[in-house]
Design a protein around this motif. Structure first.
Motif, PDB file in Angstrom:
ATOM      1  N   SER A  29     -12.323  -5.662  -6.221  1.00 19.47           N
ATOM      2  CA  SER A  29     -13.745  -5.897  -6.234  1.00 19.47           C
ATOM      3  C   SER A  29     -14.861  -4.950  -6.697  1.00 19.47           C
ATOM      4  CB  SER A  29     -14.154  -6.126  -4.798  1.00 19.47           C
ATOM      5  OG  SER A  29     -14.302  -4.904  -3.769  1.00 19.47           O
ATOM      6  N   GLY A  30     -14.316  -3.708  -6.982  1.00 19.10           N
ATOM      7  CA  GLY A  30     -15.138  -2.767  -7.481  1.00 19.10           C
ATOM      8  C   GLY A  30     -15.711  -1.943  -6.472  1.00 19.10           C
ATOM      9  N   GLU A  31     -15.593  -2.387  -5.238  1.00 14.65           N
ATOM     10  CA  GLU A  31     -16.040  -1.585  -4.137  1.00 14.65           C
ATOM     11  C   GLU A  31     -15.075  -0.503  -3.479  1.00 14.65           C
ATOM     12  OE1 GLU A  31     -17.937  -4.048  -1.026  1.00 14.65           O
ATOM     13  OE2 GLU A  31     -18.580  -5.434  -2.592  1.00 14.65           O
ATOM     14  N   GLU A  32     -15.509   0.503  -2.921  1.00  9.42           N
ATOM     15  CA  GLU A  32     -14.753   1.414  -2.351  1.00  9.42           C
ATOM     16  C   GLU A  32     -14.200   0.999  -1.095  1.00  9.42           C
ATOM     17  OE1 GLU A  32     -14.822   6.410  -1.188  1.00  9.42           O
ATOM     18  OE2 GLU A  32     -16.465   5.339  -1.984  1.00  9.42           O
ATOM     19  N   VAL A  33     -12.780   0.414  -1.051  1.00 10.04           N
ATOM     20  CA  VAL A  33     -12.159   0.036  -0.121  1.00 10.04           C
ATOM     21  C   VAL A  33     -10.744   0.959  -0.035  1.00 10.04           C
ATOM     22  CG1 VAL A  33     -11.183  -1.836   1.071  1.00 10.04           C
ATOM     23  CG2 VAL A  33     -13.335  -2.346  -0.363  1.00 10.04           C
ATOM     24  N   ASN A  34     -10.387   1.572   1.389  1.00  9.08           N
ATOM     25  CA  ASN A  34      -9.126   1.767   1.499  1.00  9.08           C
ATOM     26  C   ASN A  34      -8.339   1.030   2.279  1.00  9.08           C
ATOM     27  OD1 ASN A  34      -9.581   5.020   0.577  1.00  9.08           O
ATOM     28  ND2 ASN A  34     -11.327   4.435   1.840  1.00  9.08           N
ATOM     29  N   LEU A  35      -7.325   0.433   1.598  1.00 10.19           N
ATOM     30  CA  LEU A  35      -6.395  -0.610   2.291  1.00 10.19           C
ATOM     31  C   LEU A  35      -5.027  -0.082   2.826  1.00 10.19           C
ATOM     32  CD1 LEU A  35      -6.683  -3.099  -0.355  1.00 10.19           C
ATOM     33  CD2 LEU A  35      -7.640  -3.565   1.824  1.00 10.19           C
ATOM     34  N   SER A  36      -4.706  -0.524   3.999  1.00  7.17           N
ATOM     35  CA  SER A  36      -3.338   0.044   4.515  1.00  7.17           C
ATOM     36  C   SER A  36      -2.838  -1.328   5.093  1.00  7.17           C
ATOM     37  CB  SER A  36      -3.391   0.981   5.767  1.00  7.17           C
ATOM     38  OG  SER A  36      -3.763   2.167   5.278  1.00  7.17           O
ATOM     39  N   GLY A  37      -1.343  -1.670   5.062  1.00  6.69           N
ATOM     40  CA  GLY A  37      -0.945  -2.628   5.622  1.00  6.69           C
ATOM     41  C   GLY A  37      -0.047  -2.194   6.827  1.00  6.69           C
ATOM     42  N   THR A  39       2.890  -3.867   8.958  1.00  9.69           N
ATOM     43  CA  THR A  39       3.863  -5.012   8.809  1.00  9.69           C
ATOM     44  C   THR A  39       5.403  -4.467   8.935  1.00  9.69           C
ATOM     45  OG1 THR A  39       4.385  -6.999   7.428  1.00  9.69           O
ATOM     46  CG2 THR A  39       4.024  -4.941   6.325  1.00  9.69           C
ATOM     47  N   GLY A  40       5.942  -5.397   9.371  1.00  4.36           N
ATOM     48  CA  GLY A  40       7.509  -5.572   9.558  1.00  4.36           C
ATOM     49  C   GLY A  40       8.194  -6.103   8.279  1.00  4.36           C
ATOM     50  N   ALA A  41       7.501  -6.581   7.315  1.00 10.62           N
ATOM     51  CA  ALA A  41       7.918  -7.386   6.074  1.00 10.62           C
ATOM     52  C   ALA A  41       8.715  -6.479   5.164  1.00 10.62           C
ATOM     53  CB  ALA A  41       6.754  -8.111   5.360  1.00 10.62           C
ATOM     54  N   TYR A  42      10.021  -6.812   4.731  1.00  7.09           N
ATOM     55  CA  TYR A  42      10.650  -5.959   4.017  1.00  7.09           C
ATOM     56  C   TYR A  42      11.242  -6.505   2.704  1.00  7.09           C
ATOM     57  CZ  TYR A  42      14.352  -9.096   5.997  1.00  7.09           C
ATOM     58  OH  TYR A  42      15.165  -9.963   6.425  1.00  7.09           O
ATOM     59  N   ARG A  43      10.512  -7.761   2.430  1.00  5.16           N
ATOM     60  CA  ARG A  43      10.651  -8.104   0.947  1.00  5.16           C
ATOM     61  C   ARG A  43       9.213  -8.633   0.386  1.00  5.16           C
ATOM     62  NH1 ARG A  43      15.291  -6.736   1.264  1.00  5.16           N
ATOM     63  NH2 ARG A  43      17.122  -8.267   1.233  1.00  5.16           N
ATOM     64  N   GLY A  44       8.986  -8.503  -1.114  1.00  9.97           N
ATOM     65  CA  GLY A  44       7.686  -9.055  -1.735  1.00  9.97           C
ATOM     66  C   GLY A  44       6.584  -7.720  -1.282  1.00  9.97           C
ATOM     67  N   LEU A  45       6.829  -6.698  -0.949  1.00  9.90           N
ATOM     68  CA  LEU A  45       5.832  -5.675  -0.974  1.00  9.90           C
ATOM     69  C   LEU A  45       5.240  -5.355  -2.244  1.00  9.90           C
ATOM     70  CD1 LEU A  45       7.330  -3.443   1.810  1.00  9.90           C
ATOM     71  CD2 LEU A  45       5.720  -5.346   2.001  1.00  9.90           C
ATOM     72  N   ASP A  46       5.956  -5.682  -3.228  1.00 10.21           N
ATOM     73  CA  ASP A  46       5.450  -5.245  -4.627  1.00 10.21           C
ATOM     74  C   ASP A  46       4.385  -6.443  -4.872  1.00 10.21           C
ATOM     75  OD1 ASP A  46       7.710  -7.482  -4.530  1.00 10.21           O
ATOM     76  OD2 ASP A  46       7.096  -7.590  -6.739  1.00 10.21           O
ATOM     77  N   LEU A  47       4.311  -7.393  -4.127  1.00 11.09           N
ATOM     78  CA  LEU A  47       2.879  -7.993  -4.524  1.00 11.09           C
ATOM     79  C   LEU A  47       1.586  -7.487  -4.021  1.00 11.09           C
ATOM     80  CD1 LEU A  47       4.378 -11.278  -2.838  1.00 11.09           C
ATOM     81  CD2 LEU A  47       4.088 -10.982  -5.498  1.00 11.09           C
ATOM     82  N   LEU A  48       1.866  -6.346  -3.285  1.00 11.51           N
ATOM     83  CA  LEU A  48       0.353  -5.817  -2.904  1.00 11.51           C
ATOM     84  C   LEU A  48      -0.112  -4.787  -3.866  1.00 11.51           C
ATOM     85  CD1 LEU A  48       1.980  -4.321   0.603  1.00 11.51           C
ATOM     86  CD2 LEU A  48       0.472  -6.468   0.254  1.00 11.51           C
ATOM     87  N   PRO A  49      -1.268  -4.724  -3.851  1.00 12.49           N
ATOM     88  CA  PRO A  49      -2.173  -3.690  -4.924  1.00 12.49           C
ATOM     89  C   PRO A  49      -1.302  -2.162  -4.776  1.00 12.49           C
ATOM     90  CG  PRO A  49      -3.783  -4.684  -3.383  1.00 12.49           C
ATOM     91  CD  PRO A  49      -2.422  -5.074  -2.664  1.00 12.49           C
ATOM     92  N   SER A  50      -1.360  -1.867  -6.085  1.00 13.93           N
ATOM     93  CA  SER A  50      -0.521  -0.307  -6.382  1.00 13.93           C
ATOM     94  C   SER A  50      -1.226   0.639  -5.227  1.00 13.93           C
ATOM     95  CB  SER A  50      -0.435  -0.093  -7.319  1.00 13.93           C
ATOM     96  OG  SER A  50      -1.896   0.127  -8.141  1.00 13.93           O
ATOM     97  N   MET A  52      -2.486   0.429  -2.365  1.00 17.94           N
ATOM     98  CA  MET A  52      -2.333  -0.137  -0.931  1.00 17.94           C
ATOM     99  C   MET A  52      -1.198   0.670  -0.156  1.00 17.94           C
ATOM    100  SD  MET A  52      -2.178  -3.728   0.721  1.00 17.94           S
ATOM    101  CE  MET A  52      -2.331  -3.973   2.611  1.00 17.94           C
ATOM    102  N   ASP A  53      -1.606   1.447   0.762  1.00 18.08           N
ATOM    103  CA  ASP A  53      -0.454   2.387   1.863  1.00 18.08           C
ATOM    104  C   ASP A  53      -0.088   1.148   2.779  1.00 18.08           C
ATOM    105  OD1 ASP A  53       0.852   4.057   2.863  1.00 18.08           O
ATOM    106  OD2 ASP A  53      -0.756   5.168   4.155  1.00 18.08           O
ATOM    107  N   VAL A  54       1.301   1.128   3.097  1.00 17.03           N
ATOM    108  CA  VAL A  54       1.990   0.552   4.084  1.00 17.03           C
ATOM    109  C   VAL A  54       2.517   1.313   5.127  1.00 17.03           C
ATOM    110  CG1 VAL A  54       3.898  -1.287   4.527  1.00 17.03           C
ATOM    111  CG2 VAL A  54       2.457  -1.203   2.240  1.00 17.03           C
ATOM    112  N   VAL A  55       2.209   0.978   6.526  1.00 16.21           N
ATOM    113  CA  VAL A  55       2.804   1.484   7.550  1.00 16.21           C
ATOM    114  C   VAL A  55       4.022   0.321   7.772  1.00 16.21           C
ATOM    115  CG1 VAL A  55       2.645   2.378   9.879  1.00 16.21           C
ATOM    116  CG2 VAL A  55       0.917   2.818   8.421  1.00 16.21           C
TER     117      VAL A  55
END
Length: 386
Positions: A29-37, A39-50, A52-55
């Motif tokens: 969006s061009g706005e300053e957003v800090n993203l964290s996930g 989740t327990g998902a263990y497949r498809g995490l490559d779909l997330l924005p580069s 984005m942090d993941v806990v």
């Protein structure tokens, strides 16, 4: 703005892909957003924005079959201790990180109520809470029991500031199908299907992928693919009988398909020169645009991508214990946007007629006005009218 997005795990890629689309809508969006996930998902995490942090919560597996879900931890833990640990990890992270926005996907209390401690203890922290729903949930009885009976609805009322529904109200409205209490109705915002209209046409997609001109290509995917082997066997049989109508089938098993079944599929493909097997395809929508026919599971995420691409499709509601996919697919089929072949018909060997019809008389659905929900998320988080 600190944004945390929770999705529980999933038997397939649907919840991960849905969350990824929202995350891209925010990060692009061009706005300053800090993203964290979270989740327990263990497949498809490559779909997330580069960025984005993941806990990562310890994962569990479960199966949609007539005997029940059968949840168990991937780390050999029993379900009780596993979800207790996940609950403690979520509470600690959210308490220390104190996000400005906490987006919870699908489950108001998280899997096995694992978010309940964190949502209760951090309610006065000042951050906004958003519950996201895919649109069609379950049948009315189960949905009202789990979401809109007095206890469940009051929990949502007390712990969430908004409910974002990732479908278009022309197709489906919660209030018309379920017993949504009046005090929740003004919190519901329909975003439209999350995806934007896919701009790459068939010729451009084929050129990009190296698909030969004139090749009659069928693409098939059952999402994450867990437990899909009986369905794949029946579909391969049905396609083999329609062999004059196509040149190649590219079958994407999904990363959750069991290893022994994946090997069995590869062995079968060795004797069928028209059948190509791949485990995972990150450029799925480009392949959908290039194909003459797409055969896919009728999950909400996959249906949204069918609408975005405008591809000729046959969708299969593959759930055993739930009716959500069948309801959603039927709504779109009644609008002429997809063809549907129900799971019992596929397993009974009756898919060939529908596949032949789809190859001879392709659909070209136009649904642009139903799309664009992820792009609207920055405005929704600001509280702007969209």
């Amino acid at each position: 703005m600190r944004v945390v997005m929770y999705w529980h795990n999933g038997r397939s890629l649907g919840h991960t892909a849905e969350s990824a689309k929202v995350a891209h809508g925010l990060s692009d969006s061009g706005e300053e957003v800090n993203l964290s996930g979270l989740t327990g998902a263990y497949r498809g995490l490559d779909l997330l924005p580069s960025g984005m942090d993941v806990v990562k919560l310890p994962a569990f597996t479960n199966y949609d079959n007539v005997a029940g879900w059968g949840a168990r931890g991937r780390s050999a833990m029993e379900a009780g201790p596993l979800f207790q640990m996940r609950a403690e990890m979520a509470e600690v992270f959210l308490r220390h990180y104190a996000p400005d926005v906490f987006i919870v996907n699908h489950l108001p209390k998280g899997a096995e109520d694992e978010l309940a401690p964190a949502l209760t203890r951090t309610r006065g922290s000042g951050g906004r809470r958003i519950l996201t729903l895919r649109g069609v949930l379950f049948d009315r009885e189960k949905t009202d029991r789990e979401y809109f009976c007095e206890d469940s609805a009051r929990w949502i009322d007390q712990h969430f500031d908004a409910i974002h529904v990732h479908t278009h109200p022309e197709v489906f409205q919660l209030e018309e199908h379920y017993g949504v209490p009046a005090y929740l109705k003004d919190r519901i915002h329909y975003t439209g299907y999350l995806v934007d209209e896919f701009r790459l046409g068939k010729d451009a997609a084929r050129s990009h992928l190296g698909v030969p001109d004139g090749e009659r290509l069928v693409l098939a995917s059952m999402g994450g693919g867990q437990g899909a082997m009986p369905l794949w066997s029946a579909l391969i049989d049905a396609l083999d009988k329609q062999r004059p109508l196509f040149d190649r089938v590219r079958l994407v098993t999904g990363p959750y398909l069991e290893a022994a079944d994946a090997e069995a599929l590869r062995e079968r493909a060795a004797s069928l020169p028209w059948l190509e097997i791949v485990a995972y395809e990150p450029a799925m929508m480009t392949w959908m645009a290039a194909a003459d026919l797409f055969i896919g599971a009728a999950g909400a995420n996959m249906l949204s991508e069918v609408l975005a691409v405008g591809c000729n499709s046959v969708v299969i509601p593959r759930q055993v214990r739930e009716s959500e996919q069948r309801i959603h697919a039927r709504l779109l089929a009644d609008r002429g946007l997809v063809r549907m072949c129900d799971l019992p018909a596929v397993l009974a060997g009756e898919a060939g007629t529908v596949l032949a019809e789809a190859l001879r008389e392709p659909l070209a659905p136009k649904a642009g006005h139903l799309l664009g929900g992820a792009r609207r998320y920055p405005q929704l988080l600001r509280g702007d009218d969209v």
